[in-house]
Scaffold this active site. Sequence first.
Site, PDB file in Angstrom:
ATOM      1  N   HIS A 116       0.827  -1.219   0.000  1.00 33.29           N
ATOM      2  CA  HIS A 116       0.000   0.000   0.000  1.00 33.29           C
ATOM      3  C   HIS A 116       0.858   1.264   0.000  1.00 33.29           C
ATOM      4  CE1 HIS A 116      -3.948  -1.757   0.159  1.00 33.29           C
ATOM      5  NE2 HIS A 116      -3.584  -2.553   1.128  1.00 33.29           N
ATOM      6  N   ASP A 172       0.715  -4.829   5.254  1.00 28.37           N
ATOM      7  CA  ASP A 172      -0.342  -5.730   4.810  1.00 28.37           C
ATOM      8  C   ASP A 172      -0.409  -5.743   3.284  1.00 28.37           C
ATOM      9  OD1 ASP A 172      -1.244  -2.999   4.964  1.00 28.37           O
ATOM     10  OD2 ASP A 172      -3.274  -3.687   4.550  1.00 28.37           O
ATOM     11  N   GLU A 173      -0.995  -6.817   2.760  1.00 36.52           N
ATOM     12  CA  GLU A 173      -1.299  -6.929   1.335  1.00 36.52           C
ATOM     13  C   GLU A 173      -0.118  -6.488   0.471  1.00 36.52           C
ATOM     14  OE1 GLU A 173      -5.004  -4.739   1.097  1.00 36.52           O
ATOM     15  OE2 GLU A 173      -6.147  -6.551   1.581  1.00 36.52           O
ATOM     16  N   VAL A 174       1.022  -7.122   0.690  1.00 38.62           N
ATOM     17  CA  VAL A 174       2.233  -6.802  -0.072  1.00 38.62           C
ATOM     18  C   VAL A 174       2.154  -7.573  -1.390  1.00 38.62           C
ATOM     19  CG1 VAL A 174       4.744  -6.620   0.019  1.00 38.62           C
ATOM     20  CG2 VAL A 174       3.422  -6.570   2.142  1.00 38.62           C
ATOM     21  N   TYR A 175       1.274  -7.087  -2.252  1.00 31.51           N
ATOM     22  CA  TYR A 175       1.012  -7.769  -3.521  1.00 31.51           C
ATOM     23  C   TYR A 175       2.233  -7.730  -4.436  1.00 31.51           C
ATOM     24  CZ  TYR A 175      -3.898  -7.428  -2.093  1.00 31.51           C
ATOM     25  OH  TYR A 175      -5.088  -7.522  -1.410  1.00 31.51           O
TER      26      TYR A 175
END
Length: 507
Positions: A116, A172-175
């Site tokens: 993010h 979080d959400e380390v795409y």
Amino acid sequence: MRIESEEDGPNKRPWSCDFPTDSEMSDASPFKMRFVHLDLKGAPPKVSYLSEIFPLFRALGANGLLIEYEDTFPYEGPLRLLRAPHAYSPAEVTEVLRLAAAHELEVVPLVQTFGHMEFVLKHEALAHLREVALFPNTLNPHEAESLALVGAMVDQVLDLHPGARWLHIGCDEVYYLGEGEASRQWLQQEQNTTATLCLSHVKAVASHVRARHPATTPLVWDDMLRDIPEDQLSASGVPQLVEPVLWDYGADLDVQGKALLMEKYRKCGFPRLWAASAFKGATGPSQALPPIEHHLRNNLRWLQVAAQGRKDTLQGIVLTGWQRYDHFSVLCELLPVGIPSLAVCLQSLLHGGFAEDVRARVQSLLGISSLEIAGVTSEGTGSFPGSDILALVMQVSLHLRSSVDEMLQRDRYVTGWFSHYHRRRKLIHPVMIQHIQPQALSLLGRWSALTQELAAALHRVFPEGAVEEWLQENVHPSLGQLQALLQDLEAASPPTPPAGPDTGQGL
């Protein structure tokens, strides 16, 4: 809107009285800390509104704030390019902290340091630090400059938050982690995994926080840790540096699964854990009104999780209130619109459930005569700060589009005599103008007046850009359809025949 003083007599707000003590507020709650999340990456409230709403947060049972600044933080020096035009000034941040302290709300700042990172990596000057060149969401953990960047961000934020006991470093959400060119090469080496890569960066950031700010403990969202094997997590050194925040916003949250996850984290060496529920912003990226029942059920499930785990394992709970799903998504439920949901969730966490006496207390605190949980409407919208915005947003969300659709798609005169075919060819029976035009003008006038009222209410709470965005997304498309209909009517109207000569004689 203002907070009434003691002299305001019978009109005094029920929550403007003395605060209950921490012991009074915590007796029935397994969560010692109850933090309200302020997601400022969309529609950041003006400080004047925060001064009105903080006393209510406290009266509802909150004792802390998790403030996610993103591009609203007043970064200085080389980081100044991260500032949005509507960013708070240093003086405003200081005032927010003063207001929070005055209402016994402990502040935990949140700085994204891995995933993010769109608000940082969207800038051309920093695009070379992306994990994947095309996507601005994830930081490249292999670059020394990446750690220096987030370290500088952390330092500036904590310099304006002296004495902060915790700092949330996101993660979080380390795409797309592991999909960058540097990561692909690194992963070809024996025993290197994306889990190792993730833990290495988290450890580096947390170590920076601990070294430079020894009185501050880093918090992290837990989703990137959940599936890492217990032995690998234990050996990483991360459990000695951070406290995970277990998040789940589902109404059907798996209580037993969360209890097992808590036990896993405990065995890995994490001394303290946190929970995170939601009161808005978790049920749809363009949601305008929060489904209160969904969020109530979510928070009640977290009470069950706390009851399953060892006593005092969970330090507290963060009630998240997302304002965007990410930096590039649309606005979801505005903060004032989410206050009834927040009130229901906070009071339920405080008292261990949502019995009738809790409902009555919420109604009293918000000035709502009859609170509806299952639907989106209630009898009256309250007297809390921003309740006028809630009332107007409800009107728009529940009736604007449907009323316009009713006319354009179901009105017999429009569908029968002024369809798209007729509008393109400027064909209409003149008598039909008399059926359609007055109705369209009346509808447009009614909604235009309400839009002006809503815009004025929004401007009292939010910066210009946020007001413009919300109206463009939620109001202007429907008004534009009405305006286009009227324009097409005008274009199709036959010219008025000239008046005949006046002979001065009757028939």
